[in-house]
Design an enzyme around this catalytic site. Structure first.
Site, PDB file in Angstrom:
ATOM      1  N   LEU A 265       3.228  -9.160  -0.373  1.00 64.36           N
ATOM      2  CA  LEU A 265       3.082  -8.687   0.667  1.00 64.36           C
ATOM      3  C   LEU A 265       1.357  -8.242   0.448  1.00 64.36           C
ATOM      4  O   LEU A 265       0.859  -8.693  -0.489  1.00 64.36           O
ATOM      5  CB  LEU A 265       3.330  -7.012   0.504  1.00 64.36           C
ATOM      6  CG  LEU A 265       5.054  -7.067   0.941  1.00 64.36           C
ATOM      7  CD1 LEU A 265       4.711  -5.977   1.252  1.00 64.36           C
ATOM      8  CD2 LEU A 265       5.568  -8.008   2.220  1.00 64.36           C
TER       9      LEU A 265
ATOM     10  N   GLN B 228      -8.207  -7.939 -10.158  1.00 64.82           N
ATOM     11  CA  GLN B 228      -9.432  -6.784  -9.890  1.00 64.82           C
ATOM     12  C   GLN B 228      -8.890  -5.434 -10.496  1.00 64.82           C
ATOM     13  O   GLN B 228     -10.038  -5.148 -10.925  1.00 64.82           O
ATOM     14  CB  GLN B 228      -9.327  -6.387  -8.003  1.00 64.82           C
ATOM     15  CG  GLN B 228      -9.565  -5.378  -7.660  1.00 64.82           C
ATOM     16  CD  GLN B 228      -9.563  -5.356  -6.586  1.00 64.82           C
ATOM     17  OE1 GLN B 228     -10.001  -5.396  -5.246  1.00 64.82           O
ATOM     18  NE2 GLN B 228      -8.214  -4.169  -5.666  1.00 64.82           N
TER      19      GLN B 228
ATOM     20  N   VAL C  10       4.639  -5.369  -4.277  1.00 62.14           N
ATOM     21  CA  VAL C  10       5.852  -5.301  -3.842  1.00 62.14           C
ATOM     22  C   VAL C  10       5.652  -6.938  -2.864  1.00 62.14           C
ATOM     23  O   VAL C  10       5.120  -7.629  -1.825  1.00 62.14           O
ATOM     24  CB  VAL C  10       5.799  -4.113  -2.749  1.00 62.14           C
ATOM     25  CG1 VAL C  10       7.274  -4.415  -1.243  1.00 62.14           C
ATOM     26  CG2 VAL C  10       5.941  -3.216  -3.773  1.00 62.14           C
TER      27      VAL C  10
ATOM     28  N   HIS D  23       0.717  -1.498  -0.247  1.00 62.24           N
ATOM     29  CA  HIS D  23       0.178   0.164  -0.271  1.00 62.24           C
ATOM     30  C   HIS D  23       0.689   1.485  -0.256  1.00 62.24           C
ATOM     31  O   HIS D  23       0.160   2.593  -0.482  1.00 62.24           O
ATOM     32  CB  HIS D  23      -0.746  -0.012   0.960  1.00 62.24           C
ATOM     33  CG  HIS D  23      -1.639  -0.943   1.259  1.00 62.24           C
ATOM     34  ND1 HIS D  23      -2.072  -2.355   2.038  1.00 62.24           N
ATOM     35  CD2 HIS D  23      -2.804  -1.139   0.408  1.00 62.24           C
ATOM     36  CE1 HIS D  23      -2.585  -2.948   1.900  1.00 62.24           C
ATOM     37  NE2 HIS D  23      -3.426  -2.172   1.200  1.00 62.24           N
TER      38      HIS D  23
END
Ligand code: PAF
Length: 274
Positions: A182, A151, A174, A34
């Protein structure tokens, strides 16, 4: 960085933002993936809005809505250090003031394969909340991770098909140093499961490395790695074109996997070039 909760507070704070606005929609439990989305938005936008909202509409009754990790204080610290200007953490009633949305976005055929085949209704829930946040936040660009590749592809298609006038940017996955992608759901893994879960990325990397030998070799190499790891239960392993249609000879492709490891259901994917 400002933090708001209600719709009214958000609308007031939105007025003060410089454009163009970049939006990073999240469900919280933020990690470095994020962080990369927020940093990408920071680099490309006048202002960065992060939403933190665990969307009930995209969870089936047996899924992990109740136990989905909620870590607001740590999330806010991460938003701040990655460069967000405004964080909106609304309640369910703020997002769905009239109760669960009766009109929902129908994902079409792309929503029925891969994750959509295993999680019926999931993408209608995702696209509906993303369409709402696009309408509420009015960003120039929405930022989404390639880790959730289906998505990302569906959000792109929704924005184009429905003329939402929002650009959709994909940000590379990542990974941990050992390759594990992650994910907020990694925290469900025990130590041993965490080690086994690297089978997903190892399988994808093995498949990608076999690309010179063709489609079947890619799948066979990836399957061999997954099958060799006990306790990793595969939902699917598929090679598709970059737009998630059938593989077309010579064109860029995507190798995608989903598997259950203990109580966690994990997904991952890599690009494959021939
Ligand atoms: O990827 C997620 O975290 C969610 O599906 C999203 C895009 C924030 C919609 O709830």
């Amino acid at each position: 960085m400002r933090v708001v909760a209600s719709r009214a507070e958000f609308f007031a704070a939105r007025e003060d933002l410089d454009g163009p606005v970049g939006l990073v929609p999240t469900m919280g439990a933020l990690h470095d993936g994020h962080g990369a989305l927020i940093e990408a938005a920071r680099a490309a936008s006048g202002s960065v809005v992060v939403t933190i909202f665990v969307n009930p509409l995209q969870f089936a009754p047996h899924e992990d809505l109740e136990r989905y990790p909620r870590t607001l204080e740590a999330d806010l610290a991460r938003c701040e250090s990655a460069g967000a200007d405004l964080v909106w953490a609304p309640s369910v009633a703020d997002v769905y003031p009239g109760g669960p949305a009766r009109v929902r976005v129908e994902p079409g055929p792309l929503g029925e394969i891969l994750e959509g085949a295993v999680r019926p209704g999931h993408f209608a829930g995702v696209l509906t909340v993303v369409a709402k946040f696009f309408g509420l936040v009015r960003p120039a660009v929405g930022f989404f991770g390639e880790k959730d590749y289906q998505q990302l592809t569906l959000v792109r298609q929704m924005a184009a098909d429905l003329d939402l006038m929002v650009a959709v940017a994909g940000v590379p996955t990542v990974r941990e140093p050992d390759g594990l992608a992650l994910s907020s759901r990694n925290r469900y893994l025990s130590g041993d499961e965490r080690r086994r879960a690297t089978a997903l990325s190892r399988a994808l990397f093995a498949g990608r490395a076999a690309a010179a030998d063709g489609e079947q070799a890619v799948l066979a190499a990836a399957r061999a790695v997954l099958d060799a790891e006990p306790g990793v239960v595969r939902d699917y392993l598929e090679l598709r074109a970059a737009d998630l249609g059938p593989v077309r000879g010579g064109a860029a492709a995507r190798l995608l996997v989903a598997a259950r490891v203990g109580a966690a259901r994990l997904i991952d994917n890599v690009p494959v070039t021939w």
